[in-house]
Design an enzyme around this catalytic site. Structure first.
Site, PDB file in Angstrom:
ATOM      1  N   TYR A 104       0.815  -1.223   0.000  1.00 41.09           N
ATOM      2  CA  TYR A 104       0.000   0.000   0.000  1.00 41.09           C
ATOM      3  C   TYR A 104       0.841   1.263   0.000  1.00 41.09           C
ATOM      4  O   TYR A 104       2.057   1.222   0.153  1.00 41.09           O
ATOM      5  CB  TYR A 104      -1.050   0.008   1.096  1.00 41.09           C
ATOM      6  CG  TYR A 104      -0.681  -0.133   2.539  1.00 41.09           C
ATOM      7  CD1 TYR A 104       0.593   0.076   3.030  1.00 41.09           C
ATOM      8  CD2 TYR A 104      -1.687  -0.483   3.461  1.00 41.09           C
ATOM      9  CE1 TYR A 104       0.868  -0.046   4.375  1.00 41.09           C
ATOM     10  CE2 TYR A 104      -1.415  -0.613   4.812  1.00 41.09           C
ATOM     11  CZ  TYR A 104      -0.140  -0.387   5.266  1.00 41.09           C
ATOM     12  OH  TYR A 104       0.124  -0.503   6.598  1.00 41.09           O
ATOM     13  N   GLU A 105       0.174   2.383  -0.232  1.00 43.21           N
ATOM     14  CA  GLU A 105       0.814   3.694  -0.472  1.00 43.21           C
ATOM     15  C   GLU A 105       1.739   3.659  -1.682  1.00 43.21           C
ATOM     16  O   GLU A 105       2.753   4.348  -1.733  1.00 43.21           O
ATOM     17  CB  GLU A 105       1.584   4.163   0.767  1.00 43.21           C
ATOM     18  CG  GLU A 105       0.726   4.410   1.985  1.00 43.21           C
ATOM     19  CD  GLU A 105      -0.401   5.381   1.743  1.00 43.21           C
ATOM     20  OE1 GLU A 105      -0.287   6.209   0.826  1.00 43.21           O
ATOM     21  OE2 GLU A 105      -1.411   5.308   2.450  1.00 43.21           O
ATOM     22  N   GLY A 106       1.370   2.862  -2.677  1.00 45.85           N
ATOM     23  CA  GLY A 106       2.195   2.682  -3.865  1.00 45.85           C
ATOM     24  C   GLY A 106       3.111   1.496  -3.661  1.00 45.85           C
ATOM     25  O   GLY A 106       3.945   1.496  -2.755  1.00 45.85           O
TER      26      GLY A 106
END
Length: 594
Positions: free
Chosen positions: A438-440
């Site tokens: 997550y968050e890229g």
């Protein structure tokens, strides 16, 4: 039984001896952040994490969040812990005093976040998302929005989320379909569905403030047509009391591999009322303020899990009797030696330790530059901004990759018992795995690093790292006491420089060349950064070995530095070879053959 003790001794070493952050009081707004104050805050945070949050970690994992008709209930004990968390003022530790925050330096928050992640990663996501929302709103919101929403957000009575991902689009947010239609009263009607929303619905706060990406009717296509809106779960009256429910609802929660006590939600917006944050069609600029804050925080999740997994593995390795030392019994009075005598166990423990302590130093290095953005000198502020921009994808990807590796090593030290729930080690491996996604995803971080950060302003950002490392190597190369640390650092740094030139040149001709090298290059950069920091830690520690080193801290620090240089840093040779091989073997493979 799992246990956790905050590594305050090492934290103090990094802040005050390695990074010399005792002068933080010279920066505007930090005048009261003395070493004594910082130390007392860290001690209190350690107590809270050890005694309140850590005991809820396993039970929260086993119970998980419960979804019932749009309502989400967090596990037993979480409400009480969150109330105590807010009463102690932890949500606003670095927030502006103008909105009720304590305004402490980012270096302090970095270490507190690490402790929270070590003790209870699921719990940490709730205030962590709120902190990111605070940063975005304070940076881009109107004065009216800030005055109305920030005080409650800072004190933790309300919480925040980040609503980006939709069922058909994640990284490529230009495909977003959520709509925002202007209303006559200056607000907007938001309609759409967002998925994977951490802390999107729960029972910890009175209200939840969603920061939502959506498209206006006249929005340009792609990423340049996205705007950011604040959409509260409940309307807020002028006197800050809560009104009717907004058109926001939770459709379901995800059943996940880990972080089960953190509610990961599907959030539906049905003509929900929202307020524009920032300028129309400039939503990504505002959202990236929050995303970059969260990316640094996610990196600390990897660090936190690496630390607590290491602690558990060391305790078990000291107690578990199995076999005899290869060089003869070390504990002849016992039926077998503890497994800590075996070379492979030591390899795993030292790998965990070297990664955790190295990443802690790197994290504070980055956090100090966050604080330097308050410096009165504009040049210092700019250089600090450039450094943070450069290392953000590295911190996020490197720390979480190494954190996952450390968690799996910790489980391996336990053998079969590591696979059993009661020891806690398998939960760390499950919980930390999402941090690489997550968050890229870490692959996206690597692409951002080689595609944007490296070429930015003709390599200007790179100078913030390359120049101090090169200067350090040149300055210390003649000091024989540091040779065993400077020589390996110099070799890795030379490889990094050559790989940088290769990617810059080949990537211009064929972008696939940079793309194929991206993940290996980010790891090469990260390991070189850790080598630089380990050389500096050895330099600080060597003179202190002796009568004053009563607990053996500095001896252990130098020994860990030596292990890193000799056993972990050589990875850079293989990474360099892989980068220099180019993209052909990757991209020439026939798609039909997969």
């Amino acid at each position: 039984m799992a246990s956790y003790k905050a590594p305050l001794r090492d934290m103090r070493f990094v802040i005050f001896e390695l990074m010399d952050c005792g002068d933080i009081t010279t920066l505007p707004g930090y005048e009261e952040a003395t070493p004594d104050l910082i130390d007392s805050v860290l001690e209190e945070a350690a107590r809270f994490c050890e005694q309140v949050l850590f005991p809820l970690n396993r039970s929260g994992d086993e119970e998980g969040c419960v979804f019932d008709s749009g309502v989400v209930r967090t596990p037993k004990g979480f409400q009480e812990a969150y109330k105590a968390f807010c009463e102690a003022g932890w949500p606003g530790i670095t927030s502006s005093p103008a909105y009720g925050g304590q305004g402490l330096p980012k270096i302090v928050n970095s270490l507190i976040e690490e402790m929270i992640c070590s003790s209870n990663l699921s719990f940490g996501l709730y205030p962590g998302l709120s902190h990111g929302a605070c940063v975005a709103l304070e940076s881009h919101g109107s004065e009216e929005l800030k005055d109305k929403y920030l005080p409650k957000l800072v004190e933790g009575t309300w919480s925040g989320t980040m609503c980006l991902t939709e069922p058909h689009c994640g990284t490529d947010l230009g495909l977003s379909r959520t709509k925002a239609v202007p209303a006559e009263d200056g607000t907007y009607r938001i309609t759409g569905t967002k998925i994977f929303i951490s802390a999107g619905e729960h029972d910890l706060t009175e209200n939840i403030l969603h920061l939502v990406l959506a498209r206006l009717p006249d929005a340009p296509k792609g990423i340049k047509g996205i705007s950011l809106f604040l959409v509260p779960k409940f309307f807020v009256h002028d006197d800050n009391t809560l009104g009717a429910r907004n058109g926001v609802s939770c459709g379901s929660i995800e059943h996940k591999m880990g972080i089960k006590a953190s509610a990961t939600c599907v959030i539906n917006f049905d003509e929900a009322t929202g307020w524009l944050v920032g300028e129309p069609h400039k939503g990504m600029r505002a959202m990236f303020t929050m995303m970059n804050t969260e990316r640094l925080a996610v990196g600390l999740q990897g660090l936190g899990i690496a630390e607590v997994s290491y602690q558990g593995a060391v305790a078990y390795a000291r107690e578990r009797l199995q076999g005899r030392s290869l060089t003869g019994a070390k504990y002849p009075d016992k039926p077998a030696d503890p497994i800590i005598v075996h070379p492979d166990i030591r390899r795993m423990l030292l790998t965990q330790r070297a990664y955790a302590e190295g990443c802690r130093a790197f994290g504070i290095w980055a956090a100090k530059h966050l604080d330097l953005r308050n410096h009165p000198d504009a040049t210092v502020r700019q250089e600090a901004e450039e450094f943070v921009a450069l290392v953000t994808p590295v911190v996020k990807a490197l720390f979480t990759d190494l954190g996952s590796e450390a968690a799996n090593l910790g489980m391996q030290v336990f053998g079969g018992h590591g696979y059993i729930r009661e020891h806690g080690m398998e939960q760390y491996a499950r919980d930390v795995r999402i941090a690489q996604i997550y968050e890229g995803t870490n692959g996206v971080q690597a692409l951002d690093f080689v595609g944007r950060k490296l070429p930015a302003d003709m390599g200007r950002l790179l100078r913030r790292f390359f120049h101090p490392v090169a200067a350090y190597i040149e300055e210390k190369s003649s000091e024989t006491t540091l040779t065993e640390f400077i020589d390996p650092l110099n070799k890795a740094f030379t490889r990094l420089q050559q790989a940088t030139i290769k990617i810059a040149q080949a990537g211009l001709r064929n972008p696939d060349e940079a793309g194929a090298a991206a993940t290996d290059y980010l790891r090469l950069f990260g390991l070189t950064a850790l080598a630089y920091l380990w050389a500096r830690m050895a330099e600080v520690s060597l003179p202190k070995i002796g009568a004053d080193d009563t607990d053996g801290f500095y001896v252990a620090k130098v020994g860990t530095a030596r292990f890193f240089m000799q056993r972990l840093l050589p990875q850079t040779g293989a990474l360099f070879s892989s980068i220099m091989a180019g993209s052909k073997s990757t991209m020439a493979f026939d798609e039909a053959a997969f």
